[in-house]
Design a protein around this motif. Structure first.
Motif, PDB file in Angstrom:
ATOM      1  N   THR A  66       0.860  -1.187   0.000  1.00  8.30           N
ATOM      2  CA  THR A  66       0.000   0.000   0.000  1.00  8.30           C
ATOM      3  C   THR A  66       0.895   1.236   0.000  1.00  8.30           C
ATOM      4  O   THR A  66       2.030   1.196   0.472  1.00  8.30           O
ATOM      5  CB  THR A  66      -0.926   0.053   1.237  1.00  8.30           C
ATOM      6  OG1 THR A  66      -0.111   0.149   2.407  1.00  8.30           O
ATOM      7  CG2 THR A  66      -1.797  -1.182   1.337  1.00  8.30           C
ATOM      8  N   LYS A  67       0.345   2.349  -0.554  1.00  3.71           N
ATOM      9  CA  LYS A  67       1.075   3.623  -0.546  1.00  3.71           C
ATOM     10  C   LYS A  67       1.440   4.001   0.879  1.00  3.71           C
ATOM     11  O   LYS A  67       2.552   4.460   1.160  1.00  3.71           O
ATOM     12  CB  LYS A  67       0.169   4.717  -1.119  1.00  3.71           C
ATOM     13  CG  LYS A  67       0.428   4.982  -2.576  1.00  3.71           C
ATOM     14  CD  LYS A  67      -0.557   6.023  -3.109  1.00  3.71           C
ATOM     15  CE  LYS A  67      -0.810   5.729  -4.563  1.00  3.71           C
ATOM     16  NZ  LYS A  67      -2.022   6.288  -5.109  1.00  3.71           N
ATOM     17  N   GLU A  68       0.467   3.793   1.739  1.00  3.76           N
ATOM     18  CA  GLU A  68       0.614   4.123   3.152  1.00  3.76           C
ATOM     19  C   GLU A  68       1.803   3.385   3.757  1.00  3.76           C
ATOM     20  O   GLU A  68       2.639   3.975   4.435  1.00  3.76           O
ATOM     21  CB  GLU A  68      -0.671   3.666   3.842  1.00  3.76           C
ATOM     22  CG  GLU A  68      -1.084   4.427   5.059  1.00  3.76           C
ATOM     23  CD  GLU A  68      -2.348   3.772   5.631  1.00  3.76           C
ATOM     24  OE1 GLU A  68      -2.541   3.867   6.829  1.00  3.76           O
ATOM     25  OE2 GLU A  68      -3.106   3.146   4.852  1.00  3.76           O
ATOM     26  N   ASP A 111      -0.489   6.684 -10.440  1.00  5.57           N
ATOM     27  CA  ASP A 111      -1.428   6.167  -9.438  1.00  5.57           C
ATOM     28  C   ASP A 111      -1.190   4.699  -9.138  1.00  5.57           C
ATOM     29  O   ASP A 111      -1.717   4.169  -8.161  1.00  5.57           O
ATOM     30  CB  ASP A 111      -2.875   6.332  -9.925  1.00  5.57           C
ATOM     31  CG  ASP A 111      -3.248   7.795 -10.058  1.00  5.57           C
ATOM     32  OD1 ASP A 111      -2.882   8.572  -9.153  1.00  5.57           O
ATOM     33  OD2 ASP A 111      -3.882   8.147 -11.068  1.00  5.57           O
ATOM     34  N   TYR A 127      -4.224  -4.845   1.251  1.00  8.24           N
ATOM     35  CA  TYR A 127      -4.991  -3.652   1.626  1.00  8.24           C
ATOM     36  C   TYR A 127      -5.420  -3.704   3.097  1.00  8.24           C
ATOM     37  O   TYR A 127      -5.335  -2.707   3.819  1.00  8.24           O
ATOM     38  CB  TYR A 127      -6.219  -3.525   0.727  1.00  8.24           C
ATOM     39  CG  TYR A 127      -7.162  -2.423   1.141  1.00  8.24           C
ATOM     40  CD1 TYR A 127      -6.881  -1.098   0.834  1.00  8.24           C
ATOM     41  CD2 TYR A 127      -8.331  -2.706   1.840  1.00  8.24           C
ATOM     42  CE1 TYR A 127      -7.733  -0.083   1.224  1.00  8.24           C
ATOM     43  CE2 TYR A 127      -9.190  -1.699   2.226  1.00  8.24           C
ATOM     44  CZ  TYR A 127      -8.890  -0.389   1.924  1.00  8.24           C
ATOM     45  OH  TYR A 127      -9.734   0.615   2.306  1.00  8.24           O
ATOM     46  N   ASN A 161      -7.269  -0.504  -7.401  1.00  5.81           N
ATOM     47  CA  ASN A 161      -7.146   0.932  -7.157  1.00  5.81           C
ATOM     48  C   ASN A 161      -8.363   1.697  -7.669  1.00  5.81           C
ATOM     49  O   ASN A 161      -8.779   2.683  -7.067  1.00  5.81           O
ATOM     50  CB  ASN A 161      -5.857   1.480  -7.778  1.00  5.81           C
ATOM     51  CG  ASN A 161      -4.674   1.315  -6.837  1.00  5.81           C
ATOM     52  OD1 ASN A 161      -4.806   0.714  -5.772  1.00  5.81           O
ATOM     53  ND2 ASN A 161      -3.535   1.854  -7.217  1.00  5.81           N
ATOM     54  N   GLY A 204      -5.563   2.002  -2.151  1.00  5.12           N
ATOM     55  CA  GLY A 204      -4.388   2.802  -2.505  1.00  5.12           C
ATOM     56  C   GLY A 204      -3.146   1.935  -2.586  1.00  5.12           C
ATOM     57  O   GLY A 204      -2.269   1.988  -1.740  1.00  5.12           O
TER      58      GLY A 204
END
Lengths: 366, 274
Positions: free
Chosen positions: A143-145, A251, A322, A340, A345
């Motif tokens: 995840t981006k996070e 993205d 996720y 996505n 994300g």
């Protein structure tokens, strides 16, 4: 008296139905010889013929977009038969052009080792790369996070994994054995076949040129994947469908972690040392780089303790990452794009397979 | 088998008790939906609104995709209903045969009930393979394969319950028939068949929800891609949870709808018996 007659006829009807059903099931066996394709048949001939008969097969579940792009290329409707995870449908001719991964199903169709169908050279394939409809498959994502919170962990994981992939490709037999010893679902022979084929996908791009940097994200191939994904991923949720249209490469992927790992000397101060990666399928050479990295202690060298979580069936690797059950995952780029679009994300940090491993396999008449 | 024969004549009597048996579950359902929509349910279950979207979003997707949901629902209902009819008729027939030949009948039914232990996911691919030559049209042969799966799951409960209906007679009634030298067939059609009707409904109460479930599971393995169950699977694998929930809602409506229809038919057909 009337009521009794009624019951009697009902009784007769029931006997009739139970007698007819099996007869009907056997009734339609009229077709005789299935004609296969000449050895020099063009891809167009095969696709148009199989599609017009409704006998192009694919597994669906997000694996179908390249096939649909191919069908569109040759002016055919994008419907296909749902193919099981074995190749029995191809074997019994209910599917004339069947989907196969070069490293898995194609090996089972051609080879005659345990579990194989032994078709040898009496089958030919249509390659998605040659047809210009290739979409990139196995990647590495999180995840981006997670990536933003644990950049060093991500870099370390990429560094050690790519070292594993490089070692596996240089020592294919040893890699296949390592995977087999890690709870293999298939025979050692098939595991070795798979390792050899996977090596080709990792070291060759869609145009057939060699790739020396493991896990590199090739812009043009990524862009083609996104473009085809936007065209063929059909989402009924209008919010997700709208989002899909607006997605850009930024993205879905971030090459900076991979670049940093490539430039690194191999020392990292990892934020999270115990991590898990969700594989897309059962333990097999498709993921040999990760198994080798773990077995050879490459993860330990960068300060990581890694657990490889096998997938299979309907395991949703995007969901597993996720929801935080695992930290990393390997999936097809198209699946990441769909996830996505749905609101996850996720970010690809490395692209292992440099070309599509999907082919349509068909029988030729001798 | 949960072939609990109703201690007949009591159920579904219209009285004040019925109001509370219907009203309370409905109120509970409304409460759950309120908690769900307001996000309290998510906190309790530690779920997020991505994997468990709120009802308003699910309803939004349902209304946006009505044609597609109706098309898939129609396919599932066809399979569930067709399989239910085939399985129930076959089960009733087996019970008749078992009653006609009592010596091996009961034992034979025990063997039949072993079929119920075979999981649907094992039968479904087998049926798909067996029906491949049935038709050139994949939709037609898939439909048959799915119906056969449902048929197998519905046969057993009907055969066991109907058998009990044929044989658990009031003690004096069979004696009475004998005393007036009634023919075997007369005993069967005048006594056994009417006696079996409440048992048939007991079987159907197990079979109807079962038929919907097995129809949806069999769709996973069918060659032709259609049906509510298949759409749930496709959308979950593609991480489209809101869409998957829209189809889960459709599955819910199908299951509960068919069950309510069954209860109404039962109510009407057993009216004279209370």
């Amino acid at each position: 008296m009337k009521k009794r007659n009624c019951l009697k006829s009902l009784f007769t009807l029931m006997i009739l139905i139970s007698a007819i059903v099996p007869v009907m099931a056997n009734g339609a066996q009229e077709e005789g010889e299935v004609s296969y394709y000449p050895a020099d048949a063009t891809a167009e001939t095969v696709v148009v013929d199989a599609a017009s008969k409704g006998q192009v097969g694919n597994w669906g579940l997000g694996n179908e977009y390249e096939i649909q792009a191919l069908l569109t290329k040759y002016g055919q409707p994008t419907t296909y038969l749902s193919q099981a995870f074995d190749m029995d449908g191809f074997d019994d001719d209910s599917i004339l052009a069947a989907s196969a991964m070069t490293y898995n199903e194609l090996g089972l169709v051609k080879n005659s080792y345990d579990g194989g169908y032994g078709y040898g050279d009496s089958v030919k394939v249509i390659d998605m790369n040659d047809e210009g409809v290739a979409m990139l498959e196995d990647n590495l994502f999180c995840t981006k996070e997670f990536a933003e919170a644990n950049p060093e962990t991500v870099k370390a994981f990429i560094y050690a994994s790519m070292k594993g992939w490089a070692y596996a490709c240089a020592n294919v037999e040893e890699a296949a054995e390592i995977v087999f010893n890690n709870g293999s679902s298939v025979s050692p022979d098939h595991q070795l076949y798979m390792a050899n084929e996977v090596k080709k996908l990792v070291e060759t791009d869609t145009a057939g040129n060699p790739v020396s940097e493991y896990g590199k994200m090739e812009e043009a191939a990524m862009a083609q994947t996104l473009e085809l994904a936007k065209k063929y991923i059909k989402l009924e949720d209008s919010v997700a469908a709208d989002k899909l249209k607006t997605l850009t490469l930024d993205d879905i992927r971030d090459a900076s972690y991979w670049e940093a790992a490539e430039a690194s000397d191999g020392s990292f101060s990892v934020e999270k040392s115990s991590v898990k990666i969700q594989l897309k399928w059962l333990p097999q050479s498709q993921f040999m780089g990760y198994y080798v990295a773990k077995d050879k202690g490459f993860y330990e060298e960068v300060g990581l303790e890694v657990e490889l979580v096998p997938g299979g069936g309907d395991i949703g690797e995007t969901t597993a990452v996720y929801t935080g059950q695992v930290d990393f995952g390997t999936t097809w780029v198209s699946n990441l794009i769909a996830a996505n679009a749905g609101g996850m994300g996720l970010i690809e940090v490395s692209q292992l397979y440099q070309r599509s491993g999907l082919v349509l396999v068909y029988k030729i008449s001798e | 088998m949960s072939g609990v024969a109703m201690s007949n004549k009591k159920t579904l009597k219209i009285n004040s008790g019925k109001v509370s048996t219907v009203l309370l579950p409905v109120l509970f359902g409304v409460l759950v939906i309120i908690l769900w929509q307001s996000g309290i349910l998510h906190k309790v279950l530690k779920a997020d609104t991505f994997t468990l979207p709120v009802p308003s979003r699910i309803i939004g997707i349902v209304s946006e995709n009505m044609p597609s949901i109706l098309r898939n629902s129609a396919a599932t209902i066809k399979v569930a209903f067709g399989g239910l009819i085939l399985g129930s008729l076959l089960g009733y027939l087996l019970a008749m045969i078992a009653t006609a030949f009592p010596k091996w009948g009961a034992g034979g039914l025990t063997i039949v009930s072993a079929f119920n232990a075979v999981p649907i996911i094992a039968i479904a691919p087998i049926m798909t393979n067996l029906t491949k030559d049935f038709s050139r049209d994949p939709n037609t042969r898939s439909m048959l394969a799915k119906m056969l799966v449902v048929m197998i799951t519905c046969t057993v409960s009907m055969s066991i319950n109907a058998y009990r209906g044929f044989n658990e007679l009031k003690p004096f009634s069979e004696d009475l028939m004998k005393s007036i030298a009634a023919k075997k067939s007369t005993v069967f059609f005048k006594l056994r068949v009417p006696n079996s009707i409440p048992y048939v409904f007991t079987a159907l109460k197990v079979s109807v929800p079962g038929s919907v479930i097995s129809a949806m599971v069999s769709e996973y393995f069918a060659e032709y891609i259609i049906g509510v169950g298949r759409q749930i699977r496709e959308n979950i694998v593609l991480a489209q949870y809101a869409t998957a929930w829209a189809y889960i809602a459709a599955a819910f409506v199908i299951g509960v709808g068919l069950y309510i229809i069954l209860l109404i038919i039962e109510d009407l057909s057993l009216k004279g018996r209370r």
